[in-house]
Design an enzyme around this catalytic site. Structure first.
Site, mmCIF file in Angstrom:
data_model
loop_
_atom_site.group_PDB
_atom_site.id
_atom_site.type_symbol
_atom_site.label_atom_id
_atom_site.label_comp_id
_atom_site.label_asym_id
_atom_site.label_seq_id
_atom_site.Cartn_x
_atom_site.Cartn_y
_atom_site.Cartn_z
ATOM 1 N N LYS A 116 32.747 -68.116 8.270
ATOM 2 C CA LYS A 116 32.849 -66.779 7.690
ATOM 3 C C LYS A 116 31.633 -66.399 6.852
ATOM 4 O O LYS A 116 31.239 -65.221 6.797
ATOM 5 C CB LYS A 116 34.122 -66.674 6.848
ATOM 6 C CG LYS A 116 35.404 -66.569 7.682
ATOM 7 C CD LYS A 116 36.604 -66.395 6.800
ATOM 8 C CE LYS A 116 37.844 -66.007 7.597
ATOM 9 N NZ LYS A 116 38.184 -66.969 8.635
ATOM 10 N N GLU A 200 35.190 -63.749 -2.283
ATOM 11 C CA GLU A 200 34.945 -62.382 -1.842
ATOM 12 C C GLU A 200 35.797 -61.425 -2.668
ATOM 13 O O GLU A 200 36.875 -61.808 -3.146
ATOM 14 C CB GLU A 200 35.310 -62.281 -0.357
ATOM 15 C CG GLU A 200 34.888 -61.023 0.345
ATOM 16 C CD GLU A 200 35.186 -61.131 1.837
ATOM 17 O OE1 GLU A 200 34.250 -61.340 2.620
ATOM 18 O OE2 GLU A 200 36.365 -61.035 2.218
ATOM 19 N N ARG A 293 37.637 -64.106 20.932
ATOM 20 C CA ARG A 293 38.660 -64.399 21.945
ATOM 21 C C ARG A 293 39.474 -63.142 22.204
ATOM 22 O O ARG A 293 39.233 -62.104 21.574
ATOM 23 C CB ARG A 293 39.591 -65.502 21.439
ATOM 24 C CG ARG A 293 40.197 -65.169 20.069
ATOM 25 C CD ARG A 293 41.270 -66.126 19.647
ATOM 26 N NE ARG A 293 41.663 -65.994 18.264
ATOM 27 C CZ ARG A 293 42.459 -65.065 17.765
ATOM 28 N NH1 ARG A 293 42.945 -64.118 18.569
ATOM 29 N NH2 ARG A 293 42.772 -65.028 16.491
#
Length: 445
Positions: A116, A200, A293
């Site tokens: 990430k 974050e 995906r």
């Protein structure tokens, strides 16, 4: 076109991929665990092979066993579905090194988006908006405290290698941060083999909106609209709809353009999803992550765009053009997906068991992608998803009406299930208005 396809997954997504493969005349090969021998995806495949016991580490995540199955059955390609090995870059490389076709993005793109922090940095460099956060892992608790102080509380503490809503915690102050940091780090090491932690900014009132992208065989990346995914429990989705009731035409233009830039930044091929957080007050959106995906919620995009995304995936993997015009693809109507899980409708705790009654709703604008039939057993070894109930209609209001009728008409007995929750949600004024956020489920409880 690909002639034979091994589906390295189970349940509803394996069954759904097999359905498209057989429609296209592609030989469909299923792999399954000992616990799944009697499930529909096994019996509906042209060929099936057991790859191990119930424990997914010994079956569906057993790359060696799956590759051996592909070799023994003469499979030409492997489709990983979602979960399990679908975002495992090493597996993708191994598949291609074995001379097989990998139905998914390249291993380099999977690697780039799998972390990430690395993904955030790549997106920022590509001009995609990212929320304030760390540009490198918070190596220890003092580093996490310093980052949180700079970003400003509340903050989200996230596993850098996580996904699917797992490995996250919210800290409103330093005391909570200390607890969440240790908890997330331990979870990440146990689940992902990587204890890296990202700090974050946390947005208390936010919407979760994502964009379906498709990297074509000719190198172009196209965006196929957005999906609203804000109905969640424990950071995991329960309902998705397209288009999002929160996205204006102007915002949609910016959102889709950013998603295309995200895909282009990693030379993306095949199907993927760019997930974003949307601040409904300001109209600002921020990159959250890219899922490399096919998503669980892909049917809502299929219904509003009139596409079969699995077919498009196979075409990209085979190096041929899509079935649609990338320059003139427009959505029509509104679609809603409800995830029918084997779980308590109040506390959302798993409730596996034998399926005693299973009668799916039918009718215009109703689609059910299911993994079970009456007589099957929902075991505790895998995700609790039993089926996806998807409806579409010309307008959102009509889609909600159609969803209400479909929920009422779904006869399901045996395992605990969340159909009663959906009946409640579809009457909830906040949801019906379209003005909701990721806190809607907690407010209903």
């Amino acid at each position: 076109m690909i002639e034979s396809l091994l589906v390295a997954n189970r349940g509803e997504i394996a069954r759904r991929i097999i359905r498209t493969a057989k429609r296209l005349g592609v030989r469909a090969i299923a792999v399954h665990s000992e616990a799944d021998t009697d499930l529909p995806f096994v019996t509906e495949a042209d060929q099936a092979i057991c790859v191990g016991p119930a424990n997914p580490a010994q079956s569906y995540r057993n790359a060696e066993a799956i590759l051996a199955a592909a070799e023994s059955t003469g499979a030409q390609a492997i489709h990983p579905g979602y979960g399990f090995l679908s975002e495992n870059a090493d597996f993708a490389r191994t598949v291609e090194a074995a001379g097989l076709i990998w139905v998914g993005p390249g291993a380099d793109a999977i690697s780039a988006m799998g972390d990430k922090i690395n993904a955030r940095n790549l997106m920022a460099a590509a001009g995609v908006p990212v929320a304030p956060g760390t540009t490198e892992p918070a190596a220890d608790l003092p580093a996490a405290r310093a980052a949180a102080a700079e970003i400003g509380y509340p903050v989200m503490v996230k596993a850098a290698a996580g996904g699917g809503g797992m490995g996250m915690g919210v800290a409103a102050d330093e005391a909570v941060l200390d607890t969440e940091y240790d908890k997330v780090r331990a979870f990440a090491e146990r689940m992902f083999g990587d204890g890296s932690v990202l700090i974050e900014r946390y947005f208390p009132r936010v919407r979760h909106v994502e964009v379906q992208i498709l990297g074509l065989a000719d190198g172009r990346v196209v965006a196929l609209g957005e999906r609203e995914c804000s109905v969640q429990r424990r950071n995991q989705k329960l309902v998705e709809e397209s288009p999002s009731p929160a996205v204006s035409p102007e915002l949609r233009t910016r959102l889709l353009a950013a998603a295309v830039r995200a895909g282009e930044a990693v030379k993306y091929r095949n199907a993927g999803t760019v997930e974003c957080l949307l601040d409904p007050a300001s109209g600002e959106f921020f990159f959250l992550e890219m899922n490399t995906r096919l998503q669980v919620e892909h049917p809502v995009t299929e219904l509003v765009y009139g596409l079969d995304l699995v077919e498009e995936q196979l075409r990209v993997a085979a190096g041929v053009a899509p079935t649609f015009d990338p320059d003139a693809s427009t959505p029509r109507g509104h679609a809603i997906e409800l995830r029918i899980n084997a779980e308590d409708p109040k506390r959302f705790l798993p409730g596996p068991g034998v399926v005693k009654t299973w009668v799916e709703p039918t009718g215009a604008g109703v689609r059910v992608d299911s993994g079970y039939v009456a007589g099957n057993t929902v075991t505790p070894f895998y995700d609790s998803l039993m089926a996806k109930l998807v409806v579409d209609a010309p307008t959102r209001a009509e889609a909600i009406d159609r969803a209400r009728a479909a929920v009422a008409g779904f006869e399901l007995a045996g395992p605990k299930n969340n159909l009663p929750f959906f009946a409640e949600l579809l009457e909830n004024p906040e949801f019906v208005s379209g003005d909701y956020d990721t806190g809607i489920v907690s407010r209903m409880r």
